[in-house]
Scaffold this motif. Structure first.
Motif, PDB file in Angstrom:
ATOM      1  N   ARG A   1       0.845  -1.196   0.000  1.00  0.00           N
ATOM      2  CA  ARG A   1       0.000   0.000   0.000  1.00  0.00           C
ATOM      3  C   ARG A   1       0.877   1.241   0.000  1.00  0.00           C
ATOM      4  O   ARG A   1       2.059   1.187   0.334  1.00  0.00           O
ATOM      5  CB  ARG A   1      -0.921   0.030   1.226  1.00  0.00           C
ATOM      6  CG  ARG A   1      -2.047  -0.974   1.185  1.00  0.00           C
ATOM      7  CD  ARG A   1      -3.068  -0.689   2.285  1.00  0.00           C
ATOM      8  NE  ARG A   1      -2.468  -0.732   3.613  1.00  0.00           N
ATOM      9  CZ  ARG A   1      -2.609   0.213   4.538  1.00  0.00           C
ATOM     10  NH1 ARG A   1      -3.292   1.315   4.272  1.00  0.00           N
ATOM     11  NH2 ARG A   1      -2.047   0.085   5.727  1.00  0.00           N
ATOM     12  N   MET A   2       0.238   2.360  -0.312  1.00  0.00           N
ATOM     13  CA  MET A   2       0.971   3.621  -0.415  1.00  0.00           C
ATOM     14  C   MET A   2       0.100   4.758   0.107  1.00  0.00           C
ATOM     15  O   MET A   2      -1.123   4.754  -0.077  1.00  0.00           O
ATOM     16  CB  MET A   2       1.342   3.884  -1.886  1.00  0.00           C
ATOM     17  CG  MET A   2       1.988   5.232  -2.145  1.00  0.00           C
ATOM     18  SD  MET A   2       2.149   5.557  -3.925  1.00  0.00           S
ATOM     19  CE  MET A   2       3.353   4.313  -4.361  1.00  0.00           C
ATOM     20  N   ILE A   3       0.753   5.718   0.757  1.00  0.00           N
ATOM     21  CA  ILE A   3       0.094   6.988   1.041  1.00  0.00           C
ATOM     22  C   ILE A   3       0.910   8.095   0.397  1.00  0.00           C
ATOM     23  O   ILE A   3       2.138   8.040   0.380  1.00  0.00           O
ATOM     24  CB  ILE A   3      -0.106   7.241   2.552  1.00  0.00           C
ATOM     25  CG1 ILE A   3       1.230   7.341   3.289  1.00  0.00           C
ATOM     26  CG2 ILE A   3      -0.971   6.163   3.170  1.00  0.00           C
ATOM     27  CD1 ILE A   3       1.067   7.706   4.752  1.00  0.00           C
ATOM     28  N   VAL A   4       0.213   9.074  -0.148  1.00  0.00           N
ATOM     29  CA  VAL A   4       0.856  10.213  -0.805  1.00  0.00           C
ATOM     30  C   VAL A   4       0.658  11.422   0.092  1.00  0.00           C
ATOM     31  O   VAL A   4      -0.475  11.748   0.481  1.00  0.00           O
ATOM     32  CB  VAL A   4       0.240  10.478  -2.193  1.00  0.00           C
ATOM     33  CG1 VAL A   4       0.960  11.650  -2.871  1.00  0.00           C
ATOM     34  CG2 VAL A   4       0.319   9.226  -3.069  1.00  0.00           C
ATOM     35  N   MET A   5       1.771  12.105   0.425  1.00  0.00           N
ATOM     36  CA  MET A   5       1.699  13.259   1.314  1.00  0.00           C
ATOM     37  C   MET A   5       2.034  14.551   0.581  1.00  0.00           C
ATOM     38  O   MET A   5       2.864  14.576  -0.341  1.00  0.00           O
ATOM     39  CB  MET A   5       2.654  13.079   2.498  1.00  0.00           C
ATOM     40  CG  MET A   5       2.251  11.958   3.436  1.00  0.00           C
ATOM     41  SD  MET A   5       3.187  12.008   4.995  1.00  0.00           S
ATOM     42  CE  MET A   5       2.605  13.562   5.695  1.00  0.00           C
TER      43      MET A   5
END
Length: 265
Positions: A228-232
């Motif tokens: 999974r990935m989160i973009v900040m």
């Protein structure tokens, strides 16, 4: 912000709610929620100054958020309120259940003692006492991360940057922690060295069932390692989801720009 979605039936191993850290100049992170599950890799991506390293430091207790909550599910299934732990208890957690791999190996290694001592110290902190057993296990791990075991008595200052990073990984994983934080572990390395290190990390994550929170500016690294990935951006999570889903079909305009820059590189 697109909320995280559970990838399994078990509760998260780490859960953050409304985390905020303000440096006093408008920089930091603001009211962040996220979950990390057992045996998954979560990548945190974004440009420099987006808040990803601040988030990693807050999650790993290197910084104390001004507000919010942080809960860790221990190996016994018990929830721990991380922000209420004493400094000593936090240090113990980082020596046992957790690991932290710095971008710059000199921050995570003692450069003037031997490679064997760097790895063996963590074993001793986890109640290993027999010198022969410690040295044998240390040599096994040096071999596992492709550092020549015959160099066990050499100081890390004599190693190349890639070898120092491999040694730092061995130091953190030798006791089989349940959760590891990594800050740009392949940053500054040559492409060929980076590729070998990524292969090593992918194998270790699989073999050890690690939960890994990975900060990287390199979307190719995220694609190779992360579930999974989160973009900040500017201290906030603007998009989160499965890595391939975001990289193949980003929804937020900023995520689209990041992916487009990767394709143009």
């Amino acid at each position: 912000m697109i909320s995280d979605t559970s990838i399994g039936m078990e509760p998260p191993i780490l859960s953050a709610r409304k985390l905020r850290y303000d440096y006093g100049n408008g920089k930091g992170i603001a009211n962040l929620d996220l979950e990390v599950f057992s045996a998954e890799v979560l990548a945190v991506v974004g440009e420099s100054g987006s808040g990803k390293t601040t988030l990693l430091k807050c999650l790993s207790t290197h910084l104390t958020p001004q507000s919010g909550s942080l809960s860790y599910r221990s190996g016994k299934g018990e929830p721990l309120d991380i922000l209420q732990l004493s400094t000593a208890a936090k240090r113990e957690l980082l020596r046992t259940d957790w690991g932290f791999v710095h971008q710059h190996p000199h921050l995570g290694l003692r450069m003037r003692v031997s490679a064997g001592a760097n790895v063996g110290e963590r074993l001793m902190a986890n109640a290993w006492r027999h010198y022969g057993d410690i040295r044998s296990e240390t040599g096994r791990w040096l071999d596992m991360v492709e550092v020549d075991p015959s160099r066990i008595d050499e100081a890390p200052s004599l190693f190349s940057g890639g070898m120092q990073q491999r040694l730092q990984i061995a130091r953190n994983l030798v006791t089989r922690p349940r959760l590891v934080f990594m800050d740009e572990p392949t940053g500054g390395l040559d492409v060929s060295v980076q590729a070998k290190l990524l292969d090593l990390l992918r194998r270790l994550v699989f073999d050890l069932d690690l939960a890994l929170v990975l900060v990287t500016h390199d979307l190719a690294v995220a694609r190779m390692l992360a579930d999974r990935m989160i973009v900040m951006r500017e201290g906030e999570i603007i998009e989160s989801g499965l890595t391939d889903q975001i990289l193949d079909d980003p929804q937020h305009p900023y995520s689209q720009l990041l992916v487009a820059s990767m394709l143009a590189a």
